[in-house]
Design an enzyme around this catalytic site. Structure first.
Site, short mmCIF file in Angstrom:
data_model
loop_
_atom_site.label_atom_id
_atom_site.label_comp_id
_atom_site.label_asym_id
_atom_site.label_seq_id
_atom_site.Cartn_x
_atom_site.Cartn_y
_atom_site.Cartn_z
N GLU A 1 10.10 31.00 62.69
CA GLU A 1 9.64 29.60 62.65
C GLU A 1 9.64 28.98 64.05
O GLU A 1 8.75 28.21 64.40
CB GLU A 1 10.51 28.81 61.67
CG GLU A 1 10.27 29.29 60.23
CD GLU A 1 11.18 28.63 59.20
OE1 GLU A 1 12.40 28.80 59.32
OE2 GLU A 1 10.65 27.94 58.32
N GLY B 1 14.21 31.57 60.49
CA GLY B 1 14.14 30.49 61.47
C GLY B 1 13.66 30.98 62.82
O GLY B 1 13.02 30.24 63.57
N ALA C 1 18.21 31.42 60.86
CA ALA C 1 19.26 30.40 60.84
C ALA C 1 20.60 31.11 60.72
O ALA C 1 20.67 32.26 60.29
CB ALA C 1 19.04 29.48 59.64
N GLU D 1 13.84 34.94 53.99
CA GLU D 1 14.62 33.93 53.27
C GLU D 1 14.66 34.18 51.77
O GLU D 1 15.68 33.91 51.11
CB GLU D 1 14.07 32.52 53.53
CG GLU D 1 14.42 31.93 54.87
CD GLU D 1 13.46 32.31 55.99
OE1 GLU D 1 12.72 33.30 55.82
OE2 GLU D 1 13.46 31.64 57.03
C1 3H9 Z 1 16.77 31.02 57.62
O1 3H9 Z 1 16.39 31.34 58.68
C2 3H9 Z 1 16.49 29.68 56.99
C3 3H9 Z 1 15.39 28.89 57.69
O2 3H9 Z 1 14.13 29.31 57.28
C4 3H9 Z 1 15.45 27.43 57.32
C5 3H9 Z 1 16.62 26.64 57.72
C6 3H9 Z 1 16.45 25.18 57.51
N1 3H9 Z 1 23.38 34.46 60.24
O3 3H9 Z 1 22.92 43.24 59.46
P1 3H9 Z 1 23.84 43.61 60.57
C7 3H9 Z 1 25.59 39.02 61.12
S1 3H9 Z 1 17.72 32.04 56.67
C8 3H9 Z 1 24.67 34.76 60.44
O4 3H9 Z 1 24.99 44.46 60.24
P2 3H9 Z 1 21.75 45.16 61.82
C9 3H9 Z 1 26.00 39.97 60.03
O5 3H9 Z 1 26.71 39.31 59.02
C10 3H9 Z 1 18.01 33.47 57.68
N2 3H9 Z 1 25.12 36.01 60.63
O6 3H9 Z 1 23.05 44.25 61.82
C11 3H9 Z 1 26.83 40.96 60.80
O7 3H9 Z 1 28.12 40.39 60.98
P3 3H9 Z 1 29.43 41.31 61.02
C12 3H9 Z 1 16.85 34.38 57.68
C13 3H9 Z 1 24.21 36.99 60.64
O8 3H9 Z 1 21.55 45.51 63.22
C14 3H9 Z 1 26.13 41.03 62.16
O9 3H9 Z 1 25.36 39.83 62.25
N3 3H9 Z 1 17.20 35.61 58.39
C15 3H9 Z 1 22.86 36.73 60.43
O10 3H9 Z 1 21.87 46.22 60.79
C16 3H9 Z 1 25.21 42.21 62.32
O11 3H9 Z 1 24.33 42.24 61.21
C17 3H9 Z 1 17.74 36.67 57.76
O12 3H9 Z 1 17.92 36.67 56.58
C18 3H9 Z 1 22.44 35.40 60.23
N4 3H9 Z 1 21.15 35.08 60.05
O13 3H9 Z 1 20.57 44.21 61.32
C19 3H9 Z 1 18.06 37.84 58.66
N5 3H9 Z 1 22.18 37.92 60.47
O14 3H9 Z 1 29.22 42.24 62.17
C20 3H9 Z 1 19.37 38.45 58.24
C21 3H9 Z 1 23.10 38.86 60.71
O15 3H9 Z 1 30.53 40.34 61.17
N6 3H9 Z 1 19.79 39.52 59.11
N7 3H9 Z 1 24.32 38.32 60.81
O16 3H9 Z 1 29.44 42.03 59.69
C22 3H9 Z 1 19.27 40.76 59.09
O17 3H9 Z 1 18.33 41.07 58.39
C23 3H9 Z 1 19.96 41.81 59.93
O18 3H9 Z 1 21.22 41.31 60.29
C24 3H9 Z 1 19.22 42.20 61.23
C25 3H9 Z 1 20.15 43.13 62.09
C26 3H9 Z 1 17.94 42.98 60.87
C27 3H9 Z 1 18.86 41.01 62.04
#
Ligand code: 3H9
Length: 688
Positions: free
Chosen positions: A106, A103, A62, A126
């Site tokens: 999901e 998400g 998400a 999450e």
């Molecule tokens: C969810 O899904 C809830 C659902 O179950 C239910 C809903 C009802 N959203 O980490 P990076 C941005 S909760 C918005 O440096 P990497 C991040 O801030 C979600 N922004 O890259 C950064 O911005 P900036 C569950 C996001 O290559 C840029 O993207 N998912 C999100 O080292 C690059 O990120 C997670 O918790 C996001 N979801 O790693 C996954 N994710 O450049 C969270 C990233 O402006 N994300 N950004 O600073 C990660 O684990 C890592 O970002 C990922 C890439 C491994 C994907």
């Protein structure tokens, strides 16, 4: 323009997401997916659907930046999207590369089939945001991957690789070669399959929990330590337990309820704040856009002690050759021996192969000659804390190092500008403060001197990422960010002993707060003798008295606590005697100390010091301070860090507490104006 496009390949409809950087499932993406599914339903010519993403990854979850805004609830919300996918009348295939997280997973679980490239990672992180997979994930994941696997993935948040996902049934196929092409072929193969496999209707994998309902409590017990203090792991467990006990329709309602409860809590706010804090930390103020990092192909480390060895291991593990220098052969051999032993310990836990150990150690060149550092691109000095020694080394390095080499000091307290002044190239000098054990701790304080060049800073931040550290920029002040804030905490904790508290009482307040250990447990672990003057006849404080009788901490089996042979601590009558002796000498009448006073004097004072650091411009932003404390000292992430916690506690309450303690804090205590002003204005300090 919508981030979602649809195209046809024969009778397969391809829904493609292009929402950089991580294809987060923001409103426009969700809307586009739903429109794509509706198109497939409507059009008789479409026989199957592929959902795929462009760029570095499949949906990483998400859109976290939408949380707390109406956008996240706006139709179609994620729980609605996944149901629409599963209800599609044509088979839907999720084609995964990069990360299918939260998400994103999901969406994949709601699809009828899942295929992925071998390098893909699948997970529900999450819990790390203080949440649970709230779009059917807690109900579908155990049905598809099995209950134990779902528990492990959801409650820890750790992803699994594609191979493991295939083995547990989470993936239907691993794709070697072009993902889209193979996914379309897969869709062609399954286009006539009926009934469509709907994850929500499966229940054969729930049998393991129905046959053995105790597995939930066993999982709780096995992870009790890891989950201590956190709300979200237990919520994840409960939601998955519901999947095993109730029909899907009831399960998702329970999941929704638990998700909303978590979402409205302070822990989720803290953990989401921290997610962005960590990413913000790498952004450096005042560095011209487009500044290019310097090339770092070879690193030199001076000092093969605990720090030097640990620092070297970071680079070796990342495949960067290291030349390590010591003054005596014996110390050099000892240091490299410890590094090898540490690697072997990692290998014995199965986290490294013997071959990888060999590769890492093969990149190490031990030497007794400083001159051998001449070809290094970065040289890190890690000798003991003495300004004269450090100046001498930097003076020599100035003559040895090649032009453009970065000269770094691992000092924890000393003035980088003074060290830089010992060279003719202060622009190349920077502080790289690693935390002990340096091969394990994730934090790196990058100390920016008055003359440090922007490209040196950029290089340091980029290198930190390469060696899997989280770097935070600090200014030049005594102790930088972390240790400077530790000082008031240690000083007050020690004064509290004199006034009537015990080490165990103070430590308990900190551990109950969520710290991994209290100030005295930490002193015993690190060594009570650190920084001691080594003269047993000179006893000016409690620490001197402990050191004089060989109570140097865990390594001697005695410190602020007594330790048994298994290093289990117990309160020490001897230490109590020493404390009482000091009390008597100082003429202090012991009094009852409340836990609240311990919080005010050891934690509120840290917040105040953090505010003074901000005021002085020694940290770029409050959230950087929080990153330092979470990664450097184990501050509980569910409290966000000291500055975020201060806001949840309420700044007026903090200021009031500090003023109440002012008399006891002594004449040197200075209330931060920034803190007082923010409290007065009703503003938050974590946003500063
Ligand atoms: C969810 O899904 C809830 C659902 O179950 C239910 C809903 C009802 N959203 O980490 P990076 C941005 S909760 C918005 O440096 P990497 C991040 O801030 C979600 N922004 O890259 C950064 O911005 P900036 C569950 C996001 O290559 C840029 O993207 N998912 C999100 O080292 C690059 O990120 C997670 O918790 C996001 N979801 O790693 C996954 N994710 O450049 C969270 C990233 O402006 N994300 N950004 O600073 C990660 O684990 C890592 O970002 C990922 C890439 C491994 C994907």
């Amino acid at each position: 323009m919508s981030p979602i496009t649809t195209t046809r390949h024969g009778d397969v409809l391809i829904i493609t997401s292009n929402n950089p950087p991580v294809n987060a499932l923001g409103h426009a993406v969700r809307e586009g997916i739903v429109k794509g599914i509706e198109e497939a339903d409507r059009d008789d010519a479409v026989k199957a659907v592929v959902i795929i993403a462009e760029g570095q990854t499949f949906f990483a979850g998400a859109d976290i930046s939408e949380f707390g805004t109406p956008k996240s609830f706006e139709y179609p919300a994620l729980p609605q999207v996944v149901d629409i996918i599963e209800n599609c009348t044509k088979p839907v295939v999720a084609a995964i590369h990069g990360t299918a997280f939260g998400g994103g997973l999901e969406v994949a679980l709601a699809s009828h089939y899942r295929v992925a490239v071998p390098s893909a990672k699948l997970g529900v992180p999450e819990v790390k945001l203080g949440l649970l997979p709230g779009a059917g994930g807690t109900q579908r994941l155990p049905r598809v991957a099995g209950v134990k696997k779902a528990l492990e993935m959801a409650a820890t948040g750790n992803p699994i690789g594609a191979k493991e996902a295939y083995e547990c049934g989470l993936l239907d196929k691993l794709i070697e070669g072009d993902l889209l092409q193979h996914a379309v072929a897969f869709a062609e193969d399954v286009k006539d399959a009926r009934p469509l496999p709907r994850s929500s209707e499966r229940d054969e994998k729930l049998a393991e929990a129905r046959d053995n309902p105790a597995l939930f409590d066993e999982f709780r017990a096995a992870n009790a330590r890891k989950f201590r203090g956190f709300d979200a792991p237990e919520y994840n467990i409960r939601a998955i337990q519901t999947a095993a006990e109730k029909p899907y329709a009831e399960g998702v309602l329970e999941e929704r309820k638990l998700f909303l409860e978590l979402m409205s809590g302070t822990q989720a706010r803290a953990q989401q704040y921290f997610f962005f804090a960590e990413r913000k930390a790498s952004k450096i103020d005042g560095v011209p856009e487009g500044t290019r990092p310097r090339d770092i192909r070879k690193v030199g480390v001076i000092g093969a002690g605990t720090m030097g060895g640990g620092i070297s291991m970071n680079f070796l593990s990342a495949g960067i050759p290291v030349t390590i220098v010591e003054m005596q052969q014996e110390a050099l051999d000892r240091g490299t021996g410890v590094m090898l032993k540490n690697y072997q310990a990692t290998a014995s836990k199965g986290k490294m192969t013997a071959e990888q150990v060999g590769q890492a150690m093969g990149l190490l060149t031990p030497t007794l000659k400083l001159e051998d550092l001449a070809d290094c691109d970065l040289i890190i000095e890690a000798v003991f804390e003495n300004m004269e020694v450090k100046k001498d080394i930097f003076g020599k390095l100035d003559k040895i190092a090649k032009p453009g080499a970065i000269l770094a000091s691992n000092t924890s307290y000393l003035n980088i500008d003074e060290i830089a002044a010992a060279t003719s190239r202060p622009q190349d000098v920077v502080g790289l403060h690693f935390f002990s054990p340096a091969n394990v701790m994730k934090l790196l304080e990058v100390v920016r001197g008055a003359k440090t060049a922007p490209d040196v800073l950029v290089t340091a931040m980029q290198l930190a990422k390469k060696i899997r550290k989280v770097a935070v920029v600090a200014g030049v002040c005594y102790g930088f960010i972390g240790n400077r804030m530790l000082i008031p905490r240690q000083v007050e904790a020690t004064k509290l002993l004199l006034e009537g508290a015990t080490p165990a009482q103070i430590d308990k307040v900190h551990v109950d707060f969520g710290m991994p250990m209290g100030p005295f447990q930490m002193a015993d672990l690190a060594g009570v003798d650190i920084g001691w003057h080594r003269d047993p006849s000179r006893i000016e404080n409690i620490r001197d008295a402990l050191c004089a009788v060989d109570r140097w901490g865990q390594k001697k089996g005695a410190g602020f606590y007594d330790y048994d042979e298994k290093r289990r601590p117990s309160p020490s009558p001897k230490v109590q005697e020493i404390i009482e002796d000091f009390r008597a000498k100082a003429g202090v009448q012991p009094r009852e100390i409340s836990d609240q006073e311990i919080i005010e004097r050891t934690l509120y004072t840290m917040v105040n010091e953090g505010a003074l650091i901000l005021e002085g411009g020694f940290a770029q932003r409050a959230s950087d301070i929080d990153v330092v404390w979470v990664y450097g000292y184990g501050w509980p992430v569910y409290r966000g860090g000291p500055m975020f916690w201060a806001d949840t506690e309420g700044l007026p309450r903090i200021v009031e507490g500090l003023k109440r303690q002012q008399g006891r804090l002594g004449p040197d205590f200075k209330l931060s104006k920034l803190l007082a002003d923010k409290a007065e204005a009703g503003e938050k300090i974590s946003k500063a």
